[in-house]
Design a protein around this motif. Structure first.
Motif, PDB file in Angstrom:
ATOM      1  N   GLY B 126      36.418  35.459  41.858  1.00 25.56           N
ATOM      2  CA  GLY B 126      35.629  36.485  42.544  1.00 25.56           C
ATOM      3  C   GLY B 126      36.437  37.350  43.502  1.00 25.56           C
ATOM      4  O   GLY B 126      35.871  37.927  44.438  1.00 25.56           O
ATOM      5  N   THR B 129      35.412  41.210  43.247  1.00 23.19           N
ATOM      6  CA  THR B 129      34.060  41.372  43.802  1.00 23.19           C
ATOM      7  C   THR B 129      34.078  41.221  45.323  1.00 23.19           C
ATOM      8  O   THR B 129      33.431  41.987  46.044  1.00 23.19           O
ATOM      9  N   THR B 130      34.816  40.227  45.802  1.00 26.26           N
ATOM     10  CA  THR B 130      34.904  40.002  47.242  1.00 26.26           C
ATOM     11  C   THR B 130      35.510  41.212  47.949  1.00 26.26           C
ATOM     12  O   THR B 130      35.081  41.592  49.044  1.00 26.26           O
ATOM     13  N   LYS B 133      32.882  43.718  48.382  1.00 25.77           N
ATOM     14  CA  LYS B 133      31.952  43.346  49.456  1.00 25.77           C
ATOM     15  C   LYS B 133      32.579  43.566  50.834  1.00 25.77           C
ATOM     16  O   LYS B 133      31.933  44.060  51.761  1.00 25.77           O
ATOM     17  N   VAL B 239      40.616  33.207  47.535  1.00 27.19           N
ATOM     18  CA  VAL B 239      39.235  33.181  47.059  1.00 27.19           C
ATOM     19  C   VAL B 239      39.022  31.947  46.190  1.00 27.19           C
ATOM     20  O   VAL B 239      39.671  31.785  45.151  1.00 27.19           O
ATOM     21  N   ASP B 241      36.300  29.360  44.210  1.00 30.98           N
ATOM     22  CA  ASP B 241      35.001  29.290  43.552  1.00 30.98           C
ATOM     23  C   ASP B 241      34.316  27.987  43.968  1.00 30.98           C
ATOM     24  O   ASP B 241      34.899  26.912  43.839  1.00 30.98           O
ATOM     25  N   THR B 267      33.268  31.543  47.228  1.00 30.11           N
ATOM     26  CA  THR B 267      32.307  32.363  46.490  1.00 30.11           C
ATOM     27  C   THR B 267      31.310  31.533  45.694  1.00 30.11           C
ATOM     28  O   THR B 267      31.479  30.330  45.522  1.00 30.11           O
ATOM     29  N   LYS B 268      30.290  32.219  45.202  1.00 34.68           N
ATOM     30  CA  LYS B 268      29.303  31.645  44.280  1.00 34.68           C
ATOM     31  C   LYS B 268      28.487  30.514  44.910  1.00 34.68           C
ATOM     32  O   LYS B 268      28.042  29.599  44.219  1.00 34.68           O
ATOM     33  N   GLY B 293      30.607  33.866  49.620  1.00 36.58           N
ATOM     34  CA  GLY B 293      29.998  34.817  48.701  1.00 36.58           C
ATOM     35  C   GLY B 293      28.700  34.217  48.191  1.00 36.58           C
ATOM     36  O   GLY B 293      28.674  33.059  47.764  1.00 36.58           O
ATOM     37  N   GLU B 296      26.319  38.797  43.600  1.00 37.66           N
ATOM     38  CA  GLU B 296      27.219  39.764  42.976  1.00 37.66           C
ATOM     39  C   GLU B 296      27.087  41.172  43.556  1.00 37.66           C
ATOM     40  O   GLU B 296      27.752  42.095  43.103  1.00 37.66           O
ATOM     41  N   LEU B 301      28.078  39.000  51.061  1.00 36.93           N
ATOM     42  CA  LEU B 301      29.198  38.302  51.699  1.00 36.93           C
ATOM     43  C   LEU B 301      28.773  37.971  53.124  1.00 36.93           C
ATOM     44  O   LEU B 301      28.372  38.859  53.882  1.00 36.93           O
TER      45      LEU B 301
END
Ligand SMILES: Nc1nc2c(ncn2[C@@H]2O[C@H](COP(=O)(O)OP(=O)(O)OP(=O)(O)O)[C@@H](O)[C@H]2O)c(=O)[nH]1
Ligand SMILES: Nc1nc2c(ncn2[C@@H]2O[C@H](COP(=O)(O)OP(=O)(O)OP(=O)(O)O)[C@@H](O)[C@H]2O)c(=O)[nH]1
Ligand SMILES: [Mg+2]
Ligand SMILES: [Mg+2]
Lengths: 460, 315
Positions: B126, B129-130, B133, B239, B241, B267-268, B293, B296, B301
């Motif tokens: 991620g 994506t991060t 954000k 980052v 997961d 994240t996630k 995170g 999406e 965040l």
């Protein structure tokens, strides 16, 4: 080395040392006849740790150890394994069974195009795997068409377009604002037109608890009737693997699993968790970011990776390869019937030697756990070689009935084996002592006598 | 052709069923069982501690860390500091919280802009994506942000970042696919310096920490940053997961070695995974968790809240 004039320098010392090590590895000679709660406890504890550290779901671990415990209880310790090795072997067999067969079949539709879905959580590797599968299929003589129905993630469809270009397969682009179902349906029509026999549908990553997106997949499945719904999972996944895999399977009836990113150092226990809750075979593994990095799943490799006891497993496999089970059992029977002949002894030495140089065999053992005290260096195979040479120089009849070995026979044997008559005598003397000991004791102790025999067999 | 290449699998259904059932039963009852035990019992016993261990393991805390934490609590029990089973859980929580609070200071130093943030991690966690954000947050604070498309490897990675650039009103510095990431970073740094951006956030290609040359590539990016803007990168975010299990620690170790991680983004967390692996990371590497995170979208965040995080391990 000891004094000069000695025919076989240091042989006594070496052989004693060696047989002690030999004995520790092949605890057949140690006298633990049955697997018990006690002699299994330590190795089971280690296996639990290994499995949990490999990210196998804790409940799966529990169940597995329970099965193993039941299987092990009261089992006879086989001649060729120590109790610990035997437990590891049973665990391995259990894992192998659980992980399923060696390879998996992809299911094609009776009327092309066959539709395959790639599904899974975000970032697990679906799009990349779609490219890899396209290449795989192409090599198998198929004509795949790719389509992305990921209308959510930024540049997801562009990504698949680039992938298709790199792999050299056609891709269906579709309207930029189309719905996933419409995209997929249009792609299928396109596949028919173009004569493509497989349509690979790359779906958006989604959480298993995302009701809306899961429902979207269900609709997509109902409309497209795929013959393969592959759940693409990251090999680094932890305890949560059971939940996502199970939910995807429950909603979609997934047909198989692709385990990605196995090129890293994750132990990949998720494979076991996923397999446990879905019952679906792991069909492929991803071993890199390139489109060639797709392989068939090998349960044996995965098993040793998850257990992290690759060395012990190699050892067990080597032992399995060479040891004829029947022979081992015969040997056992002979122990009990007090008929342990030189023939039997030779067979045991042969089996040990066929596993490779003893030093190499010992080096395979891990330096932690039950084997930590087994010395790994300074093992000389020569003494063992000489014992075997002596036994080889005897006729079969002599080995079965050593009492016929008179002076001239002994001289012949010494000559034939490039040893001395003294050495032959010593071997026979100790064999005799051992037999007498065996006669006065039951099978269990008899084995101990054998080990003493081995430990003191011919020196100079 | 293909069909004949494949053999057939099939494990005994009985075996699998048993596993399925076993897993199911825990899922539904583990938490409530702990609750019952805590309320119903008056004495702390081994069984209760075992249940707690399982809760921690189920949250990916890891068996080693779980055992150490419980050992500490067990110590309190045997010293008589803890007798009430109902307080056992809070003692465990306190122990975990303690680990999370002993990490390095979370506040970035004051620096002369541009502040350089490098975002790294294994594949698909991620990162991109991060970055989107983060850029969104900074933009909301009125900062100027330049994005650097440092992933020149993955298909359409640059396009993905460009969309985030559009969404957040940030310019993106890029080169053609396959370009040297350090060269892209060089461009971005010089540009950000000349045009006085407040922040530059650099994306990098996902890479497994075991790939030596890819890790060396990160070291080179770091050096490039240092050369153009002394003292930078000011923040190197790893980052992670949240679905990742015990491998997370290994990732953190290796990336710290090569890239000099200053903080973690988990994240996630909007899924069902707990992300308990960060506890071992905090304990061993003292790395603070900066953000989590939770989706999406650009708003998804959040700053890391240790109390809430620990709480979620038990829910
Ligand atoms: N090292 C390694 N990386 C992989 C493997 N498979 C995929 N990847 C990488 O993992 C990252 C994510 O892969 P994608 O194919 O984009 O994943 P996805 O599941 O399509 O992601 P979303 O569509 O965003 O859910 C990329 O950086 C890939 O290059 C693998 O087997 N090994
Ligand atoms: N549910 C959820 N999904 C997320 C979160 N963060 C990222 N994602 C999704 O995870 C997938 C991968 O995200 P990316 O940002 O592409 O990951 P990356 O680390 O840049 O991937 P590579 O560059 O291929 O290594 C995408 O589908 C994202 O939408 C999050 O916090 N929650
Ligand atoms: Mg994708
Ligand atoms: Mg990225």
């Amino acid at each position: 080395m000891r004094g000069a004039g000695q025919q076989h320098p240091g042989s006594e010392f070496v052989f004693e040392n060696l047989s002690e090590k030999f004995q520790r590895v092949f605890k057949t000679l140690r006298g633990e006849a049955k697997l018990t709660e006690e002699n299994m406890a330590e190795v089971l504890r280690e296996i639990r740790l290994a499995l949990l550290e490999a990210d196998v779901h804790f409940q799966v671990v529990k169940q597995l150890l329970e099965n193993v415990r039941t299987k092990c209880q009261g089992q006879e310790v086989w001649t060729s394994f120590s109790p610990a090795q035997q437990v590891v072997k049973i665990v391995r067999d259990e894992l192998l069974e659980l992980l399923g067969g060696t390879t998996a079949r992809l299911k094609f539709a009776p009327r092309p195009p066959s539709v395959f879905f790639l599904t899974g959580l975000q970032g697990s590797g679906k799009t990349t795997t779609a490219g890899k599968l396209a290449r795989w299929l192409q090599r198998g003589g198929h004509h795949p068409l790719l389509v992305s129905v990921d209308v959510y993630r930024p540049a997801a469809r562009e990504q698949l377009a680039v992938v298709a270009r790199e792999v050299g397969t056609p891709v269906f682009a579709g309207q930029s604002d189309a719905r996933p179902v419409d995209l997929a349906l249009a792609a299928r029509a396109e596949a028919r037109n173009k004569g493509c026999d497989v349509l690979l549908v790359d779906t958006a990553g989604r959480l298993h608890i995302d009701e809306e997106l899961m429902a979207e997949l269900v609709e997509l499945r109902d409309r497209m009737e795929p013959t393969e719904i592959l759940f693409v999972a990251d090999a680094m996944t932890g305890q949560d693997a059971v939940r996502s895999a199970e939910e995807f399977h429950r909603r979609l009836n997934t047909t198989g699993v692709v385990l990605t990113k196995l090129d890293g150092d994750a132990r990949g226990g998720a494979a076991l968790s996923i397999r446990s809750v879905t019952g679906q075979p792991i069909k492929f593994v991803g071993t890199g970011e390139k489109y060639d990095n797709l392989e068939l799943f090998h349960p044996d490799r995965m098993t040793s990776r998850i257990l992290g006891m690759g060395d012990v497993l190699t050892l067990i496999e080597k032992a399995e390869e060479v040891i004829d089970r029947q022979k081992a059992e015969d040997l056992e029977r002979n122990f009990r019937m007090d008929r342990f002949s030189l023939e039997d002894f030779r067979e045991q030495i042969r089996q040990a030697r066929r596993m490779g140089p003893l030093s190499q065999v010992l080096a395979l053992l891990p330096s932690v756990g039950p084997f930590r005290n087994v010395p790994k260096q300074d093992v000389d195979d020569k003494a063992l070689v000489r014992v075997e040479a002596i036994l080889n120089s005897m006729t079969a009849k002599e080995r079965v009935r050593p009492e016929i070995l008179n002076g001239s026979r002994r001289r012949r044997i010494a000559k034939g084996s490039a040893t001395t008559v003294q050495e032959v005598n010593q071997l026979l003397k100790q064999y005799d002592q051992m037999r007498r000991m065996m006669r006065s004791m039951s099978g269990r102790m008899g084995k101990k006598a054998l080990s003493q025999f081995a430990a003191s067999a011919p020196g100079a | 052709m293909i069909q004949t290449l494949f053999g057939s699998p099939e494990a005994k259904p009985g075996l699998l069923e048993r596993f399925q059932k076993a897993v199911q039963s825990t899922r539904s009852s583990l938490v409530s069982r702990v609750e019952d035990l805590v309320r119903g019992k008056t004495e702390i016993d081994a069984k209760l501690l075992e249940e707690l261990e399982e809760t921690l393991i189920a949250g990916d805390v890891g068996v080693g860390t779980a055992q150490e934490v419980l050992e500490a609590v067990r110590g309190q029990v045997s010293r008589g500091q803890l007798q009430e089973p109902s307080r056992l859980k809070s003692a465990v929580k306190a122990e975990l919280l303690n680990i999370l609070k002993q990490t390095a200071d979370g506040l970035p130093r004051t620096v002369v802009p541009p502040v350089v943030i490098l975002v790294v991690g294994v594949n698909g966690t991620g990162k991109t994506t991060t970055i989107g954000k983060l850029a969104f947050q900074l933009r909301a604070e009125g900062k100027t942000v330049l994005l650097c498309a440092g992933d020149t490897f993955r298909a359409a990675a640059t396009e993905q970042l460009e969309i985030w650039g559009e969404r957040t009103g940030c310019e993106v510095v890029k080169q053609r696919p396959g370009a040297d990431p350090s060269a892209v970073l060089f461009d971005a740094l010089t540009s950000a310096k000349a045009r006085q951006f407040d922040y530059i956030i650099a994306d990098t290609a996902g890479r497994l920490h075991t790939k030596v040359n890819l890790m060396a590539e990160l070291e080179k990016m770091r050096r490039t940053s240092q050369r153009i803007i002394p003292g930078s990168p000011h923040e190197v975010l790893l980052v992670l997961d949240a679905t990742t299990g015990q491998n997370g620690l290994q990732q953190a170790r290796q990336f710290t070695g090569s890239a000099g991680i200053t903080g973690i983004v988990l994240t996630k967390l909007d899924g069902t995974a707990k992300g308990g692996g960060v506890i071992a990371i905090a304990r061993e590497l003292k790395l603070p968790i900066r953000y989590v995170g939770v989706g999406e979208q650009k708003e998804d965040l959040l700053p890391f809240d240790p109390e809430q995080f620990i709480e979620s391990l038990f829910s």
